[in-house]
Design a protein around this motif. Structure first.
Motif, PDB file in Angstrom:
ATOM      1  N   ASN A  18       0.846  -1.190   0.000  1.00  0.00           N
ATOM      2  CA  ASN A  18       0.000   0.000   0.000  1.00  0.00           C
ATOM      3  C   ASN A  18       0.881   1.240   0.000  1.00  0.00           C
ATOM      4  OD1 ASN A  18      -1.727  -2.189   1.541  1.00  0.00           O
ATOM      5  ND2 ASN A  18      -3.164  -0.692   0.722  1.00  0.00           N
ATOM      6  N   ALA A  19       0.541   2.212  -0.839  1.00  0.00           N
ATOM      7  CA  ALA A  19       1.351   3.423  -0.957  1.00  0.00           C
ATOM      8  C   ALA A  19       0.554   4.667  -0.581  1.00  0.00           C
ATOM      9  CB  ALA A  19       1.881   3.567  -2.381  1.00  0.00           C
ATOM     10  N   SER A  20       1.245   5.606   0.053  1.00  0.00           N
ATOM     11  CA  SER A  20       0.683   6.917   0.384  1.00  0.00           C
ATOM     12  C   SER A  20       1.706   7.973  -0.002  1.00  0.00           C
ATOM     13  CB  SER A  20       0.373   7.023   1.884  1.00  0.00           C
ATOM     14  OG  SER A  20      -0.515   6.018   2.303  1.00  0.00           O
ATOM     15  N   TYR A  21       1.236   9.206  -0.152  1.00  0.00           N
ATOM     16  CA  TYR A  21       2.142  10.297  -0.510  1.00  0.00           C
ATOM     17  C   TYR A  21       1.591  11.581   0.108  1.00  0.00           C
ATOM     18  CZ  TYR A  21       5.909  12.018  -3.592  1.00  0.00           C
ATOM     19  OH  TYR A  21       7.083  12.519  -4.087  1.00  0.00           O
ATOM     20  N   PHE A  22       2.406  12.261   0.890  1.00  0.00           N
ATOM     21  CA  PHE A  22       1.949  13.496   1.517  1.00  0.00           C
ATOM     22  C   PHE A  22       3.084  14.511   1.561  1.00  0.00           C
ATOM     23  CE2 PHE A  22       3.600  10.833   4.916  1.00  0.00           C
ATOM     24  CZ  PHE A  22       4.339  11.705   5.702  1.00  0.00           C
ATOM     25  N   GLU A  23       2.745  15.749   1.868  1.00  0.00           N
ATOM     26  CA  GLU A  23       3.748  16.792   2.037  1.00  0.00           C
ATOM     27  C   GLU A  23       3.543  17.484   3.378  1.00  0.00           C
ATOM     28  OE1 GLU A  23       3.471  19.904  -0.873  1.00  0.00           O
ATOM     29  OE2 GLU A  23       1.496  20.592  -0.196  1.00  0.00           O
ATOM     30  N   VAL A  29       0.317  18.848   7.531  1.00  0.00           N
ATOM     31  CA  VAL A  29       0.410  17.629   6.728  1.00  0.00           C
ATOM     32  C   VAL A  29      -0.703  17.635   5.688  1.00  0.00           C
ATOM     33  CG1 VAL A  29       0.352  15.110   6.755  1.00  0.00           C
ATOM     34  CG2 VAL A  29       1.408  16.354   8.659  1.00  0.00           C
ATOM     35  N   ARG A  30      -0.329  17.538   4.415  1.00  0.00           N
ATOM     36  CA  ARG A  30      -1.286  17.556   3.310  1.00  0.00           C
ATOM     37  C   ARG A  30      -1.207  16.260   2.512  1.00  0.00           C
ATOM     38  NH1 ARG A  30      -0.673  23.438   0.318  1.00  0.00           N
ATOM     39  NH2 ARG A  30      -1.671  24.736   1.907  1.00  0.00           N
ATOM     40  N   ASP A  31      -2.353  15.683   2.223  1.00  0.00           N
ATOM     41  CA  ASP A  31      -2.433  14.451   1.438  1.00  0.00           C
ATOM     42  C   ASP A  31      -2.314  14.796  -0.044  1.00  0.00           C
ATOM     43  OD1 ASP A  31      -3.058  12.005   0.264  1.00  0.00           O
ATOM     44  OD2 ASP A  31      -4.562  11.522   1.776  1.00  0.00           O
ATOM     45  N   LEU A  32      -1.280  14.295  -0.715  1.00  0.00           N
ATOM     46  CA  LEU A  32      -1.078  14.606  -2.129  1.00  0.00           C
ATOM     47  C   LEU A  32      -1.865  13.689  -3.055  1.00  0.00           C
ATOM     48  CD1 LEU A  32       2.767  15.352  -2.180  1.00  0.00           C
ATOM     49  CD2 LEU A  32       0.868  16.986  -2.204  1.00  0.00           C
ATOM     50  N   LEU A  33      -2.429  12.614  -2.518  1.00  0.00           N
ATOM     51  CA  LEU A  33      -3.255  11.723  -3.336  1.00  0.00           C
ATOM     52  C   LEU A  33      -4.731  12.061  -3.222  1.00  0.00           C
ATOM     53  CD1 LEU A  33      -1.551   8.259  -2.698  1.00  0.00           C
ATOM     54  CD2 LEU A  33      -1.284   9.787  -4.664  1.00  0.00           C
ATOM     55  N   GLY A  56      -6.343   9.516   8.681  1.00  0.00           N
ATOM     56  CA  GLY A  56      -7.087   9.865   7.479  1.00  0.00           C
ATOM     57  C   GLY A  56      -6.264   9.929   6.209  1.00  0.00           C
ATOM     58  N   LEU A  57      -4.994   9.528   6.257  1.00  0.00           N
ATOM     59  CA  LEU A  57      -4.145   9.586   5.069  1.00  0.00           C
ATOM     60  C   LEU A  57      -4.602   8.549   4.046  1.00  0.00           C
ATOM     61  CD1 LEU A  57      -1.585  10.806   3.755  1.00  0.00           C
ATOM     62  CD2 LEU A  57      -0.277   8.949   4.827  1.00  0.00           C
ATOM     63  N   HIS A  58      -4.788   8.997   2.805  1.00  0.00           N
ATOM     64  CA  HIS A  58      -5.246   8.121   1.730  1.00  0.00           C
ATOM     65  C   HIS A  58      -4.154   7.118   1.367  1.00  0.00           C
ATOM     66  CE1 HIS A  58      -7.628   6.941  -1.736  1.00  0.00           C
ATOM     67  NE2 HIS A  58      -6.574   7.085  -2.511  1.00  0.00           N
ATOM     68  N   SER A  59      -4.557   5.880   1.102  1.00  0.00           N
ATOM     69  CA  SER A  59      -3.622   4.819   0.750  1.00  0.00           C
ATOM     70  C   SER A  59      -4.180   4.028  -0.420  1.00  0.00           C
ATOM     71  CB  SER A  59      -3.392   3.895   1.952  1.00  0.00           C
ATOM     72  OG  SER A  59      -2.546   2.820   1.609  1.00  0.00           O
ATOM     73  N   GLU A  60      -3.295   3.592  -1.323  1.00  0.00           N
ATOM     74  CA  GLU A  60      -3.719   2.820  -2.486  1.00  0.00           C
ATOM     75  C   GLU A  60      -2.871   1.563  -2.631  1.00  0.00           C
ATOM     76  OE1 GLU A  60      -3.887   5.083  -6.077  1.00  0.00           O
ATOM     77  OE2 GLU A  60      -5.038   6.733  -5.174  1.00  0.00           O
ATOM     78  N   VAL A  61      -3.494   0.491  -3.086  1.00  0.00           N
ATOM     79  CA  VAL A  61      -2.780  -0.755  -3.338  1.00  0.00           C
ATOM     80  C   VAL A  61      -1.956  -0.601  -4.616  1.00  0.00           C
ATOM     81  CG1 VAL A  61      -3.025  -3.214  -3.867  1.00  0.00           C
ATOM     82  CG2 VAL A  61      -4.550  -2.139  -2.202  1.00  0.00           C
ATOM     83  N   VAL A  62      -0.690  -1.009  -4.568  1.00  0.00           N
ATOM     84  CA  VAL A  62       0.186  -0.968  -5.745  1.00  0.00           C
ATOM     85  C   VAL A  62       0.792  -2.354  -5.942  1.00  0.00           C
ATOM     86  CG1 VAL A  62       0.728   1.485  -5.593  1.00  0.00           C
ATOM     87  CG2 VAL A  62       2.110  -0.149  -4.316  1.00  0.00           C
ATOM     88  N   VAL A  72       2.959   8.426  -8.177  1.00  0.00           N
ATOM     89  CA  VAL A  72       3.900   9.502  -7.857  1.00  0.00           C
ATOM     90  C   VAL A  72       3.655  10.716  -8.751  1.00  0.00           C
ATOM     91  CG1 VAL A  72       6.336  10.176  -7.933  1.00  0.00           C
ATOM     92  CG2 VAL A  72       5.676   7.980  -6.926  1.00  0.00           C
ATOM     93  N   THR A  73       3.429  10.478 -10.039  1.00  0.00           N
ATOM     94  CA  THR A  73       3.167  11.578 -10.974  1.00  0.00           C
ATOM     95  C   THR A  73       1.918  12.350 -10.567  1.00  0.00           C
ATOM     96  OG1 THR A  73       4.207  10.372 -12.802  1.00  0.00           O
ATOM     97  CG2 THR A  73       2.703  12.162 -13.378  1.00  0.00           C
ATOM     98  N   ARG A  74       0.888  11.626 -10.181  1.00  0.00           N
ATOM     99  CA  ARG A  74      -0.355  12.271  -9.745  1.00  0.00           C
ATOM    100  C   ARG A  74      -0.134  13.097  -8.484  1.00  0.00           C
ATOM    101  NH1 ARG A  74      -3.646   8.060  -8.206  1.00  0.00           N
ATOM    102  NH2 ARG A  74      -4.447   8.790  -6.212  1.00  0.00           N
ATOM    103  N   ALA A  75       0.620  12.537  -7.546  1.00  0.00           N
ATOM    104  CA  ALA A  75       0.870  13.236  -6.288  1.00  0.00           C
ATOM    105  C   ALA A  75       1.728  14.476  -6.499  1.00  0.00           C
ATOM    106  CB  ALA A  75       1.550  12.288  -5.300  1.00  0.00           C
TER     107      ALA A  75
END
Length: 254
Positions: A18-23, A29-33, A56-62, A72-75
């Motif tokens: 599972n992947a997450s991406y934030f800044e 803390v901001r969720d980039l996804l 509450g951080l969004h996570s996606e299966v990869v 990563v490109t989307r984030a």
């Protein structure tokens, strides 16, 4: 990681990623996804261990490199960037890619888990050169303060202080699992070859030297017997796999 998972699959292990991406922008803390959740920022919570998490951080299966690259490109399209006198597209935040790995061997009734953080640190800026004003000034101050907090944590770890100030910034709080006995850390420093950037380059090198003298100790393996209880990995391969999945790679721009 994916190559190791493929090889371990031949031995009966099944893995889920599972992947997450934030800044971290101005200590928020901001969720980039899922940028729609960034109005107030996300909270960092503690579960009674040295493993804080972002609520509450969004996570996606990869499941493949192509899948990760699309994520990563989307984030990155949502990351905070702006122009300064030193950089036309300056990162105004620290960004963190998180890959969580859970493995299970049903026949052996074993499970393992690991987390890898890839952190791109915004570079420390000198106000006299960057010409930062208004919002850019506030961003620069937040960036420099969090980098200073990271240096303080590394300094406390180096001297084996009884108190490590992880909570002095959102950056160090989030990276606590990497900067403690639970994991390992690797820092890559990007330097500018230009003479005009000599002072920033020296600052980055001094920072890297301080970090290189920090000892985290042996990383802990996170495994279980399939019943939810935790224990120590029973084979060298499992321990090495979990340890490698805890290694964060952090990049600091000079």
């Amino acid at each position: 990681v994916l190559q190791n998972i493929k090889e371990l699959g031949d031995e009966g292990w099944e893995y889920k990623l599972n992947a997450s991406y934030f800044e971290i922008y101005n200590e928020t803390v901001r969720d980039l996804l899922n940028p729609s959740d960034n109005t107030k920022g996300l909270a960092i919570r503690d579960n009674g261990t040295d493993q804080p998490y972002i609520e509450g951080l969004h996570s996606e299966v990869v499941s493949s490199v192509a899948c990760v690259l699309r994520l990563v490109t989307r984030a990155e399209s949502h990351r905070s960037v702006a122009g300064t006198d030193m950089n036309e597209r300056s990162s105004r935040s620290h960004s963190v890619f998180v890959l969580r790995v859970n493995g299970e061997h049903k026949d052996k009734n074993k499970s393992v888990k690991g987390v890898m953080y890839l952190c791109d640190l915004a570079g420390s800026e000198r106000l006299a050169k960057s010409g930062a004003e208004g919002d850019r000034l506030k961003e620069t101050q937040a960036i420099n303060k969090s980098l200073s907090s990271l240096a303080d944590v590394c300094g406390a770890l180096k001297t084996k202080s009884g108190h490590i100030p992880y909570r002095n910034s959102k950056l160090t709080h989030v990276l606590q699992p990497c900067l403690s006995g639970s994991g390992k850390a690797l820092m890559l420093v990007a330097l500018s070859p230009e003479e005009a950037s000599a002072s920033e380059t020296m600052c980055s090198l001094r920072f890297a030297q301080q970090v290189s003298q920090t000892e985290l100790g042996k990383a802990k393996a996170h495994s279980g017997d399939g019943t939810g209880s935790s224990g120590t990995a029973t084979t060298a391969n499992n321990t090495a796999q979990v340890t490698s999945l805890h290694n964060p790679r952090k990049r600091k721009h000079g």
